[in-house]
Design a protein around this motif. Structure first.
Motif, PDB file in Angstrom:
ATOM      1  N   LEU A   1      39.182  45.462  29.237  1.00  0.00           N
ATOM      2  CA  LEU A   1      37.987  45.168  28.499  1.00  0.00           C
ATOM      3  C   LEU A   1      37.256  43.945  28.810  1.00  0.00           C
ATOM      4  O   LEU A   1      36.072  44.013  28.926  1.00  0.00           O
ATOM      5  N   ALA A   2      37.713  42.946  29.318  1.00  0.00           N
ATOM      6  CA  ALA A   2      37.170  41.632  29.707  1.00  0.00           C
ATOM      7  C   ALA A   2      36.489  42.031  31.022  1.00  0.00           C
ATOM      8  O   ALA A   2      35.177  41.537  30.921  1.00  0.00           O
ATOM      9  N   VAL A   3      36.993  42.801  32.070  1.00  0.00           N
ATOM     10  CA  VAL A   3      36.017  43.065  32.953  1.00  0.00           C
ATOM     11  C   VAL A   3      34.954  43.879  32.819  1.00  0.00           C
ATOM     12  O   VAL A   3      33.799  43.749  33.213  1.00  0.00           O
ATOM     13  N   LEU A   4      35.124  44.926  31.981  1.00  0.00           N
ATOM     14  CA  LEU A   4      33.956  45.911  31.470  1.00  0.00           C
ATOM     15  C   LEU A   4      32.966  45.081  30.701  1.00  0.00           C
ATOM     16  O   LEU A   4      31.992  45.217  31.035  1.00  0.00           O
ATOM     17  N   GLY A   5      33.685  44.360  29.842  1.00  0.00           N
ATOM     18  CA  GLY A   5      32.399  43.373  29.131  1.00  0.00           C
ATOM     19  C   GLY A   5      31.723  42.425  30.118  1.00  0.00           C
ATOM     20  O   GLY A   5      30.495  42.382  29.781  1.00  0.00           O
ATOM     21  N   ALA A   6      32.149  41.994  31.356  1.00  0.00           N
ATOM     22  CA  ALA A   6      31.561  41.142  32.008  1.00  0.00           C
ATOM     23  C   ALA A   6      30.602  42.025  32.906  1.00  0.00           C
ATOM     24  O   ALA A   6      29.397  41.609  33.278  1.00  0.00           O
ATOM     25  N   LEU A   7      31.018  43.210  33.345  1.00  0.00           N
ATOM     26  CA  LEU A   7      30.085  44.180  34.054  1.00  0.00           C
ATOM     27  C   LEU A   7      28.789  44.367  33.190  1.00  0.00           C
ATOM     28  O   LEU A   7      27.733  44.584  33.549  1.00  0.00           O
ATOM     29  N   ALA A   8      29.054  44.753  31.913  1.00  0.00           N
ATOM     30  CA  ALA A   8      27.905  44.975  30.866  1.00  0.00           C
ATOM     31  C   ALA A   8      26.785  43.881  30.779  1.00  0.00           C
ATOM     32  O   ALA A   8      25.701  44.099  30.867  1.00  0.00           O
ATOM     33  N   TRP A   9      27.417  42.809  30.760  1.00  0.00           N
ATOM     34  CA  TRP A   9      26.663  41.511  30.534  1.00  0.00           C
ATOM     35  C   TRP A   9      25.823  41.259  31.822  1.00  0.00           C
ATOM     36  O   TRP A   9      24.924  41.111  31.813  1.00  0.00           O
ATOM     37  N   GLY A  10      26.739  41.369  33.113  1.00  0.00           N
ATOM     38  CA  GLY A  10      25.812  41.277  34.340  1.00  0.00           C
ATOM     39  C   GLY A  10      24.887  42.218  34.433  1.00  0.00           C
ATOM     40  O   GLY A  10      23.608  42.069  34.977  1.00  0.00           O
ATOM     41  N   GLN A  11      25.053  43.457  33.947  1.00  0.00           N
ATOM     42  CA  GLN A  11      23.891  44.550  34.005  1.00  0.00           C
ATOM     43  C   GLN A  11      22.831  44.618  33.123  1.00  0.00           C
ATOM     44  O   GLN A  11      21.652  44.681  33.493  1.00  0.00           O
ATOM     45  N   ARG A  12      23.349  43.684  32.002  1.00  0.00           N
ATOM     46  CA  ARG A  12      22.074  43.486  31.066  1.00  0.00           C
ATOM     47  C   ARG A  12      21.096  42.351  31.656  1.00  0.00           C
ATOM     48  O   ARG A  12      19.965  42.526  31.470  1.00  0.00           O
ATOM     49  N   ARG A  13      21.762  41.370  32.412  1.00  0.00           N
ATOM     50  CA  ARG A  13      20.968  40.392  33.082  1.00  0.00           C
ATOM     51  C   ARG A  13      19.974  41.089  34.199  1.00  0.00           C
ATOM     52  O   ARG A  13      18.867  40.838  34.641  1.00  0.00           O
ATOM     53  N   ALA A  14      20.641  41.955  35.082  1.00  0.00           N
ATOM     54  CA  ALA A  14      19.872  42.668  36.091  1.00  0.00           C
ATOM     55  C   ALA A  14      18.804  43.419  35.334  1.00  0.00           C
ATOM     56  O   ALA A  14      17.741  43.459  36.035  1.00  0.00           O
TER      57      ALA A  14
END
Length: 357
Positions: free
Chosen positions: A156-169
């Motif tokens: 869940l932590a890694v998926l959350g980090a990916l979602a946050w990074g994709q939102r910034r992108a």
């Protein structure tokens, strides 16, 4: 599905992930050894393909059980009881009670087999569970449940980090505007035809971009910093677009997403992160090689000088992690020295070598 069934399904999934991580890790270690000892064995684009295949292998827990397979080799060395319980997907079996069946062996010649006396039920109770067996089984169960909770929290932590990074992108791309500079538009169209990029690709400029980047794989978007457009000459801009559109042609963003999802499941395996890092490094080298193939030999050393100029001009290096939705020519993690050296010594030996590597 009730809570007990859901927990059992999660335990089974965790066991499959652990088993595939152990087997896939051995493959990654083998590739890492070959990459370090014989870096010239394959070209960067083939190394990038092998790293991706090794990561995809981590997501495939079921493989044929041949005697020569990695699964068979992994069973040679016994695992500790708690780990073995996770890999097997079940709790350790309890010791069974000794059999009370009488022996069928005759006691002598001409004699009938003796019938064992029937024991009282309470006499077998002390022998049904060995001393300490119940506590060991409970300890293994607690360890398995704790490991499952930690693994799910990491996923869940890694998926959350990916979602946050994709939102910034996505926000970075949304702030750009379509490129209108005639010089840049003509160069971009020329490079797209030369590389035979079939995906409809949009070129935009942005004042917020940390460097030239490409986003998306279905409808890719190349984002160019506005300040760089005024400070790069035609050949330098062509070199930048060759590299970024090479990412589009190679479907690197899709490969990055596949690797990121595998890392979310195998976040606990350092060899998985090692493979992902090597894949990004070889991906950049492969894009450089593709760009250099479409650069006249006399201008190839200038490609390396363009890389140095970009690093000098960009005050904020492209820190795009943990978003796999972006790829940058100056992304951290790439080996700039190796890239510049390749630009200075690059030779296209033959059409066959180009096609294979």
């Amino acid at each position: 599905m009730n809570t007990h069934e859901l927990l059992a399904a999660l335990e089974h999934a965790g066991a499959l992930v652990l088993r595939s991580s152990l087997i896939g890790g051995a493959l990654i270690a083998l590739l890492a050894g070959l990459r370090l000892l014989a870096p010239g064995l394959l070209t960067p684009r083939w190394w990038a393909v092998l790293w991706l295949l090794a990561l995809v292998r981590l997501a495939l827990p079921l493989v044929p059980n041949a005697p020569w397979s990695a699964v068979h080799a992994a069973r040679v060395a016994p695992l500790p009881a708690p780990i073995a319980a996770l890999v097997a997907g079940e709790a350790p079996a309890r010791a069974s009670a000794p059999s009370s069946r009488p022996s069928a062996t005759p006691s002598g010649v001409g004699q009938a087999p003796l019938e064992a006396p029937r024991a009282a039920p309470q006499a077998l109770a002390p022998a049904s569970v060995p001393p300490g067996g119940g506590s060991a089984s409970r300890a293994d169960g607690v360890f398995a449940r704790a490991a499952l909770i930690v693994w799910l929290a990491g996923v869940l932590a890694v998926l959350g980090a990916l979602a946050w990074g994709q939102r910034r992108a996505a926000a970075l791309v949304a702030r750009g505007r379509q490129l209108t500079d005639d010089r840049a538009v003509d160069i971009a169209e020329s490079v797209r035809r030369e590389l035979r990029v079939r995906q409809p690709t949009l070129i935009v400029e942005s004042a917020d971009a940390p460097g030239p980047v490409v986003s998306g794989f279905i409808r890719p978007i190349v984002v160019l910093p506005r300040e760089l457009l005024a400070r790069l000459d035609d050949e330098e801009l062509r070199a930048v677009l060759l590299h970024e559109l090479a990412h589009v042609r190679r479907w690197d963003i899709l490969a990055a997403w596949l690797a990121a999802l595998v890392l979310a499941l195998h976040w606990f395996n350092p060899l998985a992160w090692l493979a992902a890092g090597w894949m990004r490094r070889d991906r950049e080298l492969a894009c450089d090689a593709l760009a250099l193939e479409h650069t006249p030999p006399a201008r190839r050393p200038a490609y390396g000088r363009t890389l140095l100029k970009l690093v000098d001009l960009i005050s904020r290096p492209a820190r795009l992690s943990p978003s796999p939705g972006l790829a940058a020519i100056t992304e951290r993690g790439g080996d700039l020295k190796a890239r510049i050296s390749m630009a200075a010594t690059f030779r296209t030996t033959s059409a066959r070598h180009t096609a294979l590597g």
